[in-house]
Design a protein around this motif. Structure first.
Motif, PDB file in Angstrom:
ATOM      1  N   THR A 127     -11.075  -8.842   2.052  1.00 19.73           N
ATOM      2  CA  THR A 127     -12.197  -9.785   2.013  1.00 19.73           C
ATOM      3  C   THR A 127     -12.436 -10.369   0.619  1.00 19.73           C
ATOM      4  OG1 THR A 127     -13.784  -7.972   1.656  1.00 19.73           O
ATOM      5  CG2 THR A 127     -13.363  -8.657   3.944  1.00 19.73           C
ATOM      6  N   GLY A 128     -11.584 -10.038  -0.356  1.00 17.92           N
ATOM      7  CA  GLY A 128     -11.765 -10.569  -1.701  1.00 17.92           C
ATOM      8  C   GLY A 128     -10.634 -10.161  -2.614  1.00 17.92           C
ATOM      9  N   PRO A 129     -10.628 -10.681  -3.860  1.00 15.68           N
ATOM     10  CA  PRO A 129      -9.567 -10.369  -4.829  1.00 15.68           C
ATOM     11  C   PRO A 129      -9.551  -8.893  -5.210  1.00 15.68           C
ATOM     12  CG  PRO A 129     -10.829 -12.301  -5.506  1.00 15.68           C
ATOM     13  CD  PRO A 129     -11.592 -11.668  -4.388  1.00 15.68           C
ATOM     14  N   LEU A 130      -8.358  -8.409  -5.526  1.00 20.84           N
ATOM     15  CA  LEU A 130      -8.172  -7.019  -5.941  1.00 20.84           C
ATOM     16  C   LEU A 130      -8.417  -6.860  -7.438  1.00 20.84           C
ATOM     17  CD1 LEU A 130      -4.854  -6.516  -3.958  1.00 20.84           C
ATOM     18  CD2 LEU A 130      -7.069  -5.502  -3.355  1.00 20.84           C
ATOM     19  N   GLU A 131      -8.559  -5.608  -7.875  1.00 23.10           N
ATOM     20  CA  GLU A 131      -8.614  -5.304  -9.300  1.00 23.10           C
ATOM     21  C   GLU A 131      -7.251  -5.620  -9.913  1.00 23.10           C
ATOM     22  OE1 GLU A 131      -8.715  -3.990 -13.112  1.00 23.10           O
ATOM     23  OE2 GLU A 131     -10.464  -4.410 -11.861  1.00 23.10           O
ATOM     24  N   GLU A 132      -7.232  -6.426 -10.968  1.00 19.90           N
ATOM     25  CA  GLU A 132      -5.985  -6.925 -11.549  1.00 19.90           C
ATOM     26  C   GLU A 132      -5.089  -5.807 -12.076  1.00 19.90           C
ATOM     27  OE1 GLU A 132      -2.903  -9.166 -13.099  1.00 19.90           O
ATOM     28  OE2 GLU A 132      -4.443  -9.707 -11.620  1.00 19.90           O
ATOM     29  N   THR A 133      -5.673  -4.766 -12.676  1.00 21.77           N
ATOM     30  CA  THR A 133      -4.844  -3.748 -13.331  1.00 21.77           C
ATOM     31  C   THR A 133      -3.973  -2.959 -12.359  1.00 21.77           C
ATOM     32  OG1 THR A 133      -6.728  -2.214 -13.266  1.00 21.77           O
ATOM     33  CG2 THR A 133      -6.392  -3.470 -15.306  1.00 21.77           C
ATOM     34  N   ASN A 134      -4.381  -2.838 -11.100  1.00 20.77           N
ATOM     35  CA  ASN A 134      -3.545  -2.097 -10.146  1.00 20.77           C
ATOM     36  C   ASN A 134      -3.219  -2.895  -8.893  1.00 20.77           C
ATOM     37  OD1 ASN A 134      -5.927  -2.004  -8.712  1.00 20.77           O
ATOM     38  ND2 ASN A 134      -6.272   0.185  -9.029  1.00 20.77           N
ATOM     39  N   GLU A 135      -3.222  -4.218  -9.022  1.00 25.30           N
ATOM     40  CA  GLU A 135      -2.966  -5.081  -7.877  1.00 25.30           C
ATOM     41  C   GLU A 135      -1.608  -4.828  -7.209  1.00 25.30           C
ATOM     42  OE1 GLU A 135      -3.911  -9.670  -7.284  1.00 25.30           O
ATOM     43  OE2 GLU A 135      -1.993  -9.372  -8.321  1.00 25.30           O
ATOM     44  N   PRO A 136      -0.505  -4.663  -7.949  1.00 25.95           N
ATOM     45  CA  PRO A 136       0.782  -4.433  -7.268  1.00 25.95           C
ATOM     46  C   PRO A 136       0.785  -3.169  -6.405  1.00 25.95           C
ATOM     47  CG  PRO A 136       1.137  -5.113  -9.537  1.00 25.95           C
ATOM     48  CD  PRO A 136      -0.321  -4.839  -9.408  1.00 25.95           C
ATOM     49  N   TYR A 137       0.218  -2.092  -6.937  1.00 24.71           N
ATOM     50  CA  TYR A 137       0.138  -0.847  -6.159  1.00 24.71           C
ATOM     51  C   TYR A 137      -0.725  -1.048  -4.923  1.00 24.71           C
ATOM     52  CZ  TYR A 137      -1.086   4.030  -5.077  1.00 24.71           C
ATOM     53  OH  TYR A 137      -1.293   5.235  -4.450  1.00 24.71           O
ATOM     54  N   ALA A 138      -1.865  -1.723  -5.094  1.00 26.32           N
ATOM     55  CA  ALA A 138      -2.771  -1.958  -3.975  1.00 26.32           C
ATOM     56  C   ALA A 138      -2.106  -2.794  -2.883  1.00 26.32           C
ATOM     57  CB  ALA A 138      -4.041  -2.647  -4.466  1.00 26.32           C
TER      58      ALA A 138
END
Length: 310
Positions: A127-138
């Protein structure tokens, strides 16, 4: 689950996987199947498919993953997305090919948007943007959830996903370059005490709020989900309570016995401002966490001393 069922725990050498094995064995499951990396590389598709076809486990707990703290996630971005994507794709598709009907996938609370309402409900996913620092893992973990959902929809499998909050406990990673915040604080506080130092340096401002779950509680939740016959869906797993990083550092110092002063290194990132899970869905099905934070930190510190010396 039948006590004689063949149960494959992928990632049994890690903190979560080893806790699941302990929980299964303590409950009397006597046919737990494990393989370390030298025996089975989960990134090798052909090897995974052949293994699952040969062994045909009745249940799979997919706890294998490349994991790390904020620094590791932010600097090894390609490794985190690729390795997690390939592991989960191989195991989930391999399970389907081998006719494995029941699988539990371990996700992460970082799948949720950075600034979503608190506490975080399962339906807030995407429903929204992810935290940038761990976006690939997420993104890799979100893909695993969607793999499970898609195979259930197309093939009628019973693949369920659980989203743990921040985990800690026995067999944790204490490497300061790749560990999560709580084990890093345990090691730093212990070493500061041993060296007679007066300060404990903590990354960020100390203001972000985090929820922490003892890993044996997480393992108990995983076995509960499988024993309860849940065949689909996403379930948050946590305590439903959070504290600031400052409060966490103070609790760790109290358990370790370090009476110094906390110094915050504000040049380091804070990450997500708050990340508290709504755990009502699993609670309504009959499961709640049992280990208090201070009790869990004491158990984790005892494990640290046992492994690395006092």
């Amino acid at each position: 689950m039948d006590r004689n069922a063949k149960i494959f725990v992928a990632g049994h050498r890690g903190m979560v996987g080893s806790a699941i094995v302990r929980r299964l064995e303590s409950a009397g499951y006597d046919n737990v199947l494990v393989r370390d990396r030298s025996e089975l590389d989960l990134a090798d598709q052909a090897a995974v498919f052949a293994f699952l076809k040969s062994e045909r486990p009745d249940y799979i707990f997919l706890a294998a993953a490349k994991v790390g703290g904020i620094q590791a996630n932010n600097t090894a971005r390609g490794d985190f997305i690729y390795q997690n994507l390939i592991i989960e794709a191989n195991v989930i598709h391999g399970a389907h090919r081998a006719g494995v009907d029941r699988l539990l996938f371990l996700g992460s609370s970082c799948i949720y948007p950075r600034d979503c309402p608190q506490p975080i409900k399962e339906e807030y996913l995407l429903t929204g943007p992810l935290e940038e620092t761990n976006e690939p893992y997420a993104i890799a973990k979100i893909a695993g959830i969607k793999l499970c959902e898609s195979y259930n929809a197309q093939y009628g499998t019973g693949y369920v996903s659980v989203m743990p909050t921040n985990l800690y406990g026995a067999n944790d990673n204490y490497d300061l370059a790749s560990s999560h915040v709580l084990p890093a604080l345990i090691r730093k506080a212990h070493e500061a005490k041993e060296r007679g130092e007066r300060e404990l340096v903590v990354w960020g401002s100390g203001a972000p709020m985090r929820e922490f779950l003892y890993v044996d509680d997480m393992a108990d939740a995983c076995v509960f989900v499988m024993e309860s016959g849940m065949r689909a869906g996403i379930f948050n797993v946590g305590t439903g309570r959070d504290i600031t990083i400052r409060e966490l550092a103070e609790t760790v110092m109290d358990v370790v016995g370090f009476a110094g002063t906390i110094v915050f290194d504000r040049s380091k990132p804070d990450g997500t401002p708050r990340k508290l899970l709504d755990v009502d869905r699993l609670k309504e099905n009959g499961w709640t966490a049992r280990t208090g934070l201070k009790e869990g930190i004491a158990l984790a510190y005892a494990d640290y001393l046992d492994r690395f010396g006092g």
